[in-house]
Enzyme design. Structure first.
Site, PDB file in Angstrom:
ATOM      1  N   HIS A  84       0.824  -1.214   0.000  1.00  0.00           N
ATOM      2  CA  HIS A  84       0.000   0.000   0.000  1.00  0.00           C
ATOM      3  C   HIS A  84       0.859   1.266   0.000  1.00  0.00           C
ATOM      4  O   HIS A  84       0.387   2.346  -0.352  1.00  0.00           O
ATOM      5  CB  HIS A  84      -0.932  -0.008   1.206  1.00  0.00           C
ATOM      6  CG  HIS A  84      -2.237   0.690   0.967  1.00  0.00           C
ATOM      7  ND1 HIS A  84      -2.349   1.832   0.179  1.00  0.00           N
ATOM      8  CD2 HIS A  84      -3.497   0.425   1.401  1.00  0.00           C
ATOM      9  CE1 HIS A  84      -3.614   2.227   0.164  1.00  0.00           C
ATOM     10  NE2 HIS A  84      -4.326   1.390   0.889  1.00  0.00           N
ATOM     11  N   ALA A  85       2.123   1.175   0.396  1.00  0.00           N
ATOM     12  CA  ALA A  85       3.008   2.331   0.307  1.00  0.00           C
ATOM     13  C   ALA A  85       3.285   2.712  -1.140  1.00  0.00           C
ATOM     14  O   ALA A  85       3.589   3.868  -1.443  1.00  0.00           O
ATOM     15  CB  ALA A  85       4.331   2.049   1.032  1.00  0.00           C
TER      16      ALA A  85
END
Length: 478
Positions: A136-137
């Site tokens: 998700h980064a």
């Protein structure tokens, strides 16, 4: 190197063994007509010739001076990221979902680019699946869906390079900066944005401390009731999913004066109410959902561009139509408030309003006073049919993130004329997750019965039981 934004960095700081921070997509394909038994092997052999990766798929995280950066992986190994699996006999969707449940609970290796791609064969009629997970980064749900859609072809006779070997110029890891310059630029940008951020912070703090109006449909943080979903979680996962006709949900929305997003929230609310009733854990107060709001339409910046709104799910109301009406009131009020804010103010407001959750998770108070009960996300997808080297993409299901004190996440993704509902949960904290599929069916039928005199006639379509698009989580332990 490219410095990560504070929002993107947060997903690296938050990650633990029991709380992986990657999202994924499960795609199911039908092979092209006349394809032989070696179609998947030939597909992988072709992909194996693309030994180099392009951004963001060649980027790994590094921590320097307290900041996270993306840097090129100079020792990129395709064999590590691309994996070929086969389902055990009899190769049903049940076995596929059991496999996805196991794979999704495993952490990504931070010494390498944060993604893995699996090609899984063994489904009936030669069908196969791809499961691609990415941190998700690197991407939010909207960006991830866009990348996956762009990597596929619009016609059956077009072959495109694999997802890691294509150019995605809009992604932030394409742009390079020296660490010092990145830090200076980030601080300068923050200073320039202060006039938008500070009002957002103030608004978020006010939402935390102000009293809730019991007669209002609006939802405030930390006024959600405790539920079985708001507990600490393990690292094991269970996944269940189902596809529904978009036209069917649109008919409900038109009859009720609601958007499709509101209808999906009402469907989830009905399913959650029934699940908690069976578990003898339905609270008197309504559940509160956190609904991510994409801001990509307001900026060209990459990374995570998202704010949030809180929606009153009205699970305390037995009548499905009254429940839907209450949800419409709640989301309308939240959207009107967000509409008046600039982009950065929206982001600051959303982050600030739920910021005490971090301390609550550490101290354990989130169990009794959760910021909200569940995350329900709606990710737009492509309307046209897509192909992978001639294989038709049939079904798309999102696989998202469960966290401590948010043991259940529901993500809905559009593709063509269907919406794929993906339920991901901690398998210990949320028992019998597969029953959510039955309760989702019941919730839709409840709405249709309540609106029977207003629904427009549906176009009849033949029903083939053997090809019904339904997938269920396996009971097998990962």
């Amino acid at each position: 190197m490219k410095v990560l934004s504070p929002t993107d960095s947060a997903f690296l700081w938050m990650e633990t063994r029991n709380q992986p921070m990657h999202v994924a997509g499960l795609n199911i394909y039908s092979p092209p007509p006349g394809a032989g038994p070696h179609f998947v092997s030939q597909l992988l052999a072709g992909w194996g010739r693309h030994l180099s990766a392009l951004p963001p798929f060649n980027q790994r995280p590094v921590l320097r001076r307290g900041l996270w950066y993306w840097e090129d992986d100079t020792e990129f190994e395709l064999d590590y990221h691309l994996r070929h699996l086969a389902l055990p006999h009899p190769g049903r969707i049940r076995e596929l979902l059991a496999m996805i449940s196991r794979l999704h609970g495993n952490l990504l290796d931070r010494n390498r680019p944060l993604w893995e791609a699996y090609v899984i064969e063994g489904l009936p009629q030669g069908r196969f699946a791809t499961y691609t997970k990415i941190h998700h980064a690197l991407v939010d749900g909207v960006t991830g869906a866009r990348i996956m859609a762009e990597s596929l072809a619009r016609t059956a006779d077009e072959d495109k390079p694999p997802v890691w070997a294509q150019v995605y110029s809009r992604h932030p890891t394409v742009r390079r900066e020296a660490p010092a310059k990145g830090l200076i630029k980030q601080l300068a940008s923050a200073a320039r944005a202060g006039r938008d951020i500070l009002p957002g912070v103030a608004g978020g703090l006010w939402d935390i401390v102000r009293a809730a109006d019991p007669d209002s449909a609006s939802a405030l943080p930390f006024h959600a009731p405790p539920t079985p979903f708001n507990v600490e979680i393990s690292g094991s996962r269970r996944f269940a999913a189902q596809s529904y006709s978009l036209a069917r949900l649109k008919r409900i929305g038109e009859a009720a004066g609601a958007t499709v997003n509101d209808v999906t929230l009402a469907i989830c609310a009905g399913a959650l109410r029934r699940y908690l009733e069976v578990q003898k854990a339905l609270p008197r107060k309504p559940l509160i959902a956190m609904v991510p709001v994409s801001l990509h339409g307001e900026t060209d910046a990459g990374g995570n561009q998202v704010s949030l709104l809180l929606a009153n799910l009205a699970t305390n109301l037995r009548d499905p139509l009254k429940r839907l009406q209450r949800i419409v009131q709640s989301t309308t009020q939240a959207k009107e408030r967000l509409k008046a804010m600039p982009r950065l103010q929206k982001m600051a407001h959303g982050i600030t309003s739920i910021s005490p959750m971090g301390a609550g998770m550490v101290m354990g108070t989130s169990k009794q006073r959760p910021g909200f009960n569940v995350v329900i996300s709606n990710v737009p997808g492509p309307k046209h049919t897509l192909y992978l080297n001639g294989a038709r993409l049939d079904e798309v299901y999102p696989v998202s993130i469960a966290t401590h004190y948010l043991a259940l996440n529901i993500t809905i993704s559009g593709y063509g004329d269907n919406l794929g509902f993906g339920y991901i949960a901690c398998r210990r904290s949320v028992p019998a997750l597969q029953r959510m599929l039955d309760y989702t069916d019941e919730s839709i039928l409840e709405l249709e019965r309540a609106l029977a005199d207003k629904l427009t006639p549906a176009t009849p379509a033949p029903v083939k039981r053997a090809t019904r698009k339904r997938v269920m989580a396996s009971r097998a332990r990962p």
